[in-house]
Design a protein around this motif. Sequence first.
Motif, PDB file in Angstrom:
ATOM      1  N   ASN A 264       1.310  16.687 -13.287  1.00 23.95           N
ATOM      2  CA  ASN A 264       1.064  18.105 -13.016  1.00 23.95           C
ATOM      3  C   ASN A 264       2.202  18.963 -13.564  1.00 23.95           C
ATOM      4  N   TRP A 265       3.434  18.517 -13.421  1.00 24.84           N
ATOM      5  CA  TRP A 265       4.584  19.262 -13.927  1.00 24.84           C
ATOM      6  C   TRP A 265       4.591  19.303 -15.450  1.00 24.84           C
ATOM      7  N   VAL A 266       4.282  18.154 -16.093  1.00 22.22           N
ATOM      8  CA  VAL A 266       4.272  18.089 -17.557  1.00 22.22           C
ATOM      9  C   VAL A 266       3.151  18.962 -18.119  1.00 22.22           C
ATOM     10  N   GLY A 267       2.048  19.069 -17.401  1.00 25.74           N
ATOM     11  CA  GLY A 267       0.945  19.915 -17.861  1.00 25.74           C
ATOM     12  C   GLY A 267       1.329  21.376 -17.948  1.00 25.74           C
ATOM     13  N   ASN A 268       2.218  21.817 -17.100  1.00 25.31           N
ATOM     14  CA  ASN A 268       2.655  23.214 -17.113  1.00 25.31           C
ATOM     15  C   ASN A 268       3.898  23.436 -17.963  1.00 25.31           C
ATOM     16  N   PHE A 269       4.457  22.379 -18.492  1.00 26.48           N
ATOM     17  CA  PHE A 269       5.689  22.456 -19.268  1.00 26.48           C
ATOM     18  C   PHE A 269       5.351  22.763 -20.724  1.00 26.48           C
ATOM     19  N   THR A 270       5.965  23.789 -21.298  1.00 26.99           N
ATOM     20  CA  THR A 270       5.718  24.147 -22.693  1.00 26.99           C
ATOM     21  C   THR A 270       7.042  24.215 -23.446  1.00 26.99           C
ATOM     22  N   LEU A 271       6.973  23.912 -24.715  1.00 30.24           N
ATOM     23  CA  LEU A 271       8.142  23.971 -25.588  1.00 30.24           C
ATOM     24  C   LEU A 271       7.884  24.998 -26.686  1.00 30.24           C
TER      25      LEU A 271
ATOM     26  N   TRP B 116       0.821  -1.196   0.000  1.00 32.33           N
ATOM     27  CA  TRP B 116       0.000   0.000   0.000  1.00 32.33           C
ATOM     28  C   TRP B 116       0.863   1.256   0.000  1.00 32.33           C
ATOM     29  N   LEU B 117       1.908   1.241   0.772  1.00 33.08           N
ATOM     30  CA  LEU B 117       2.798   2.397   0.832  1.00 33.08           C
ATOM     31  C   LEU B 117       3.509   2.614  -0.502  1.00 33.08           C
ATOM     32  N   ALA B 118       3.973   1.517  -1.130  1.00 33.03           N
ATOM     33  CA  ALA B 118       4.646   1.622  -2.426  1.00 33.03           C
ATOM     34  C   ALA B 118       3.678   2.129  -3.494  1.00 33.03           C
ATOM     35  N   CYS B 119       2.443   1.615  -3.503  1.00 33.84           N
ATOM     36  CA  CYS B 119       1.449   2.072  -4.483  1.00 33.84           C
ATOM     37  C   CYS B 119       1.119   3.543  -4.277  1.00 33.84           C
ATOM     38  N   PHE B 120       0.994   3.964  -3.012  1.00 36.99           N
ATOM     39  CA  PHE B 120       0.713   5.368  -2.732  1.00 36.99           C
ATOM     40  C   PHE B 120       1.838   6.264  -3.226  1.00 36.99           C
ATOM     41  N   LEU B 121       3.082   5.874  -2.990  1.00 41.45           N
ATOM     42  CA  LEU B 121       4.213   6.681  -3.432  1.00 41.45           C
ATOM     43  C   LEU B 121       4.299   6.747  -4.952  1.00 41.45           C
ATOM     44  N   VAL B 122       4.054   5.620  -5.606  1.00 36.59           N
ATOM     45  CA  VAL B 122       4.107   5.605  -7.075  1.00 36.59           C
ATOM     46  C   VAL B 122       2.998   6.477  -7.652  1.00 36.59           C
ATOM     47  N   LEU B 123       1.792   6.350  -7.140  1.00 36.92           N
ATOM     48  CA  LEU B 123       0.683   7.166  -7.647  1.00 36.92           C
ATOM     49  C   LEU B 123       0.901   8.650  -7.352  1.00 36.92           C
ATOM     50  N   PHE B 124       1.451   8.958  -6.185  1.00 35.09           N
ATOM     51  CA  PHE B 124       1.738  10.351  -5.857  1.00 35.09           C
ATOM     52  C   PHE B 124       2.788  10.920  -6.803  1.00 35.09           C
ATOM     53  N   ALA B 125       3.833  10.124  -7.084  1.00 36.97           N
ATOM     54  CA  ALA B 125       4.881  10.580  -8.003  1.00 36.97           C
ATOM     55  C   ALA B 125       4.315  10.778  -9.409  1.00 36.97           C
ATOM     56  N   LEU B 126       3.462   9.866  -9.858  1.00 41.64           N
ATOM     57  CA  LEU B 126       2.855  10.010 -11.182  1.00 41.64           C
ATOM     58  C   LEU B 126       1.969  11.252 -11.258  1.00 41.64           C
ATOM     59  N   ALA B 127       1.222  11.532 -10.195  1.00 42.98           N
ATOM     60  CA  ALA B 127       0.372  12.721 -10.187  1.00 42.98           C
ATOM     61  C   ALA B 127       1.207  13.991 -10.235  1.00 42.98           C
ATOM     62  N   GLU B 128       2.309  14.017  -9.504  1.00 43.40           N
ATOM     63  CA  GLU B 128       3.169  15.202  -9.517  1.00 43.40           C
ATOM     64  C   GLU B 128       3.857  15.391 -10.866  1.00 43.40           C
ATOM     65  N   VAL B 129       4.294  14.293 -11.470  1.00 43.57           N
ATOM     66  CA  VAL B 129       4.930  14.370 -12.794  1.00 43.57           C
ATOM     67  C   VAL B 129       3.910  14.842 -13.828  1.00 43.57           C
TER      68      VAL B 129
END
Length: 93
Positions: free
Chosen positions: A19-26, A4-17
């Motif tokens: 969110n970051w990619v959504g604001n990233f523009t080229l 459960w802890l590993a799944c939570f960390l992976v999902l949290f990391a994916l959500a943050e990534v």
Amino acid sequence: MKVWLACFLVLFALAEVFNWVGNFTLPLPIYILGGALLAVASNYDKIIGSYFSDITSEISPEPLQLDSSTQSSRSISFTIARPVENAQQSEID
């Protein structure tokens, strides 16, 4: 508990990534260059394959002929139906 802890960390990391990619523009030239690279990569076998096809055609042996025993001697016949105009005309009469 560890799963459960590993799944939570992976999902949290994916959500943050995400969110970051959504604001990233080229800039536009990067998109154009990326599109050109994708076009070259998708047609790589057609571009490079044309150079090697001349060499392989000289090296490749003659195509094999089928034996007469494998060919069917039976003929195929098809029944041709009446044209639509004739069928409609006969229904009207």
